[in-house]
Motif scaffolding. Sequence first.
Motif, short mmCIF file in Angstrom:
data_model
loop_
_atom_site.label_atom_id
_atom_site.label_comp_id
_atom_site.label_asym_id
_atom_site.label_seq_id
_atom_site.Cartn_x
_atom_site.Cartn_y
_atom_site.Cartn_z
N MET A 1 8.97 -40.11 2.19
CA MET A 1 9.76 -39.38 1.20
C MET A 1 8.95 -38.27 0.56
SD MET A 1 12.87 -40.38 1.06
CE MET A 1 13.38 -39.78 -0.53
N LYS A 2 7.65 -38.56 0.24
CA LYS A 2 6.81 -37.53 -0.38
C LYS A 2 6.64 -36.35 0.55
CE LYS A 2 4.15 -40.42 -3.56
NZ LYS A 2 2.82 -40.92 -3.90
N ARG A 3 6.42 -36.67 1.87
CA ARG A 3 6.21 -35.58 2.83
C ARG A 3 7.47 -34.74 2.94
NH1 ARG A 3 6.98 -34.75 8.30
NH2 ARG A 3 5.42 -33.43 9.31
N ARG A 4 8.66 -35.39 2.96
CA ARG A 4 9.92 -34.66 3.05
C ARG A 4 10.12 -33.77 1.83
NH1 ARG A 4 15.36 -35.55 1.73
NH2 ARG A 4 16.80 -34.64 3.23
N SER A 5 9.76 -34.28 0.65
CA SER A 5 9.90 -33.49 -0.57
C SER A 5 9.01 -32.27 -0.55
CB SER A 5 9.58 -34.35 -1.80
OG SER A 5 10.49 -35.42 -1.90
N LEU A 6 7.78 -32.47 -0.01
CA LEU A 6 6.85 -31.34 0.07
C LEU A 6 7.36 -30.27 1.03
CD1 LEU A 6 3.45 -33.27 0.15
CD2 LEU A 6 4.22 -31.70 -1.64
N LEU A 7 7.96 -30.73 2.15
CA LEU A 7 8.49 -29.78 3.11
C LEU A 7 9.65 -28.99 2.52
CD1 LEU A 7 8.46 -31.95 6.37
CD2 LEU A 7 7.06 -29.93 5.91
N LEU A 8 10.54 -29.67 1.80
CA LEU A 8 11.66 -28.99 1.16
C LEU A 8 11.17 -27.98 0.13
CD1 LEU A 8 14.15 -31.96 0.71
CD2 LEU A 8 14.42 -29.98 2.23
N SER A 9 10.15 -28.38 -0.63
CA SER A 9 9.61 -27.46 -1.65
C SER A 9 9.01 -26.24 -0.99
CB SER A 9 8.55 -28.18 -2.48
OG SER A 9 9.12 -29.28 -3.16
N ALA A 10 8.30 -26.47 0.11
CA ALA A 10 7.68 -25.34 0.81
C ALA A 10 8.73 -24.40 1.37
CB ALA A 10 6.80 -25.87 1.95
N ALA A 11 9.83 -24.99 1.89
CA ALA A 11 10.89 -24.15 2.45
C ALA A 11 11.52 -23.26 1.40
CB ALA A 11 11.97 -25.04 3.09
N ALA A 12 11.55 -23.74 0.17
CA ALA A 12 12.19 -22.97 -0.90
C ALA A 12 11.28 -21.92 -1.51
CB ALA A 12 12.67 -23.92 -2.00
N LEU A 13 9.97 -21.99 -1.21
CA LEU A 13 9.02 -21.09 -1.85
C LEU A 13 9.30 -19.61 -1.63
CD1 LEU A 13 5.60 -22.94 -1.45
CD2 LEU A 13 6.83 -22.44 -3.58
N PRO A 14 9.65 -19.15 -0.42
CA PRO A 14 9.90 -17.71 -0.25
C PRO A 14 10.99 -17.21 -1.17
CG PRO A 14 9.73 -18.81 1.88
CD PRO A 14 9.77 -19.89 0.84
N PHE A 15 12.05 -18.00 -1.37
CA PHE A 15 13.14 -17.59 -2.24
C PHE A 15 12.68 -17.57 -3.69
CE2 PHE A 15 15.14 -19.75 1.40
CZ PHE A 15 15.78 -18.66 1.95
N ALA A 16 11.89 -18.58 -4.07
CA ALA A 16 11.42 -18.64 -5.44
C ALA A 16 10.52 -17.45 -5.76
CB ALA A 16 10.66 -19.96 -5.67
N ARG A 54 21.00 -25.28 -5.08
CA ARG A 54 19.84 -26.03 -4.61
C ARG A 54 18.62 -25.13 -4.47
NH1 ARG A 54 19.83 -27.30 0.62
NH2 ARG A 54 22.07 -26.95 0.77
N ILE A 55 18.81 -23.95 -3.90
CA ILE A 55 17.68 -23.06 -3.61
C ILE A 55 17.14 -22.37 -4.86
CG2 ILE A 55 17.10 -20.87 -2.48
CD1 ILE A 55 18.83 -21.79 -0.11
N PHE A 56 18.05 -21.87 -5.70
CA PHE A 56 17.60 -21.07 -6.85
C PHE A 56 17.54 -21.85 -8.16
CE2 PHE A 56 19.31 -17.87 -3.90
CZ PHE A 56 18.22 -17.01 -3.83
N GLY A 57 18.14 -23.05 -8.18
CA GLY A 57 18.07 -23.87 -9.38
C GLY A 57 18.89 -23.37 -10.54
N VAL A 58 19.93 -22.57 -10.26
CA VAL A 58 20.85 -22.11 -11.31
C VAL A 58 22.26 -22.49 -10.90
CG1 VAL A 58 19.34 -20.20 -11.99
CG2 VAL A 58 21.16 -19.81 -10.31
N PRO A 59 23.20 -22.61 -11.86
CA PRO A 59 24.58 -22.95 -11.49
C PRO A 59 25.22 -21.87 -10.62
CG PRO A 59 24.20 -23.26 -13.85
CD PRO A 59 23.01 -22.54 -13.32
N ILE A 268 21.64 -17.45 2.13
CA ILE A 268 22.95 -17.86 2.63
C ILE A 268 22.88 -18.23 4.11
CG2 ILE A 268 25.29 -17.02 3.14
CD1 ILE A 268 25.05 -15.43 0.45
N VAL A 269 22.14 -17.46 4.90
CA VAL A 269 21.99 -17.79 6.31
C VAL A 269 21.28 -19.13 6.46
CG1 VAL A 269 20.84 -17.13 8.47
CG2 VAL A 269 22.09 -15.41 7.14
N LYS A 270 20.30 -19.39 5.62
CA LYS A 270 19.62 -20.69 5.64
C LYS A 270 20.60 -21.81 5.35
CE LYS A 270 15.72 -23.19 3.53
NZ LYS A 270 16.46 -24.41 3.16
N ILE A 271 21.47 -21.61 4.35
CA ILE A 271 22.44 -22.63 3.95
C ILE A 271 23.40 -22.95 5.09
CG2 ILE A 271 24.43 -23.08 2.43
CD1 ILE A 271 22.89 -21.26 0.34
N ILE A 272 23.96 -21.91 5.73
CA ILE A 272 24.98 -22.15 6.75
C ILE A 272 24.39 -22.54 8.10
CG2 ILE A 272 26.58 -20.57 5.61
CD1 ILE A 272 26.03 -18.56 7.87
#
Length: 319
Positions: A1-16, A54-59, A268-272
């Motif tokens: 689970m920790k590894r999966r969380s780290l991967l998800l966080s890393a994937a979101a970094l370019p957008f952040a 999910r990606i940007f953390g805003v509603p 958006i392309v990532k989402i779809i």
Amino acid sequence: MKRRSLLLSAAALPFAGAARANSFPNGPFRIIVPFGAGSATDQGARNVAEGLNRIFGVPAVVENKPGANGAIAAEVAAKAKPDGQTIFVCSNTAAASNVAMMKSLPYDPLKDFEAVTLIGRAPVFLIANPKVEATTAQEFVALCKKQPGKVNFGSGSASTRISGELLKAKAQIDMVHVPYKSTPAALQDTMAGHVQMCFADPVTSLPQVKAGTVRCLGVGSRGRYRLTPDIPTLIEQGVPDFELMTWTGVMLPAGVPPAVSATLREAIVKIISEPAYVERQAQGGSEITPTTPEEMRRIQITEIELYREMMKIAGIEPE
């Protein structure tokens, strides 16, 4: 689970990182939809909203503004501040075919908007009430010829309206058009028997076809649709050259900074493109078709000309 969380966080970094660099977003996303809840466009918008949150953390709030074949929502979206936080998730009706079908519009889909990407594409389905004495498109055409002017067809968009009119012209039958504010509303009245038939996208109609509350008599694609290979096309059932697709896309008000547009499109392309989303849409009957902004713009222009030609064939004057 920790590894999966780290991967998800890393994937979101370019957008952040992009968001911080451009102070984007600095508030909630407003996603405007030109049709009612339950439509294919609405479903696509809600999936985009969930992903942006999910990606940007805003509603990301979806606003349904049905009516006037999508023109009401399009006008609101066109006049919004071009900061990338108002997003127009629309069908080909508002993005293209309205130009051919309406004499005047309060917006210009080519000048007032920037194309981002298509997010889904599917052919129209000929849907009939189960009590209609027809199990194929051929039988339905024969029924209409026996009862000219007695069969009603509902439509909730320009695509579904032109589909019915094109069927009338190609099959040489007489049906009465009944307009609705959205495809789900037309489908609901088809299920209830208030109209005998409607055209609908598979995202909206396939669940009801599978449940047996309506029948699909044919598909409006050139060859059998990959996601429903067991349903024959209208062409192979004797309706010549009947091919009509629907699509859902994302546009932004003209003037959004290029860096913001690029950041949004990447998200958006990532989402779809997420496997779970692709599979969920495929089960509903929609193919995921991300495009570049340039490709989407070419599709818009091509479709405007296509609808103008189909209206000539069907003998329809712009409203």
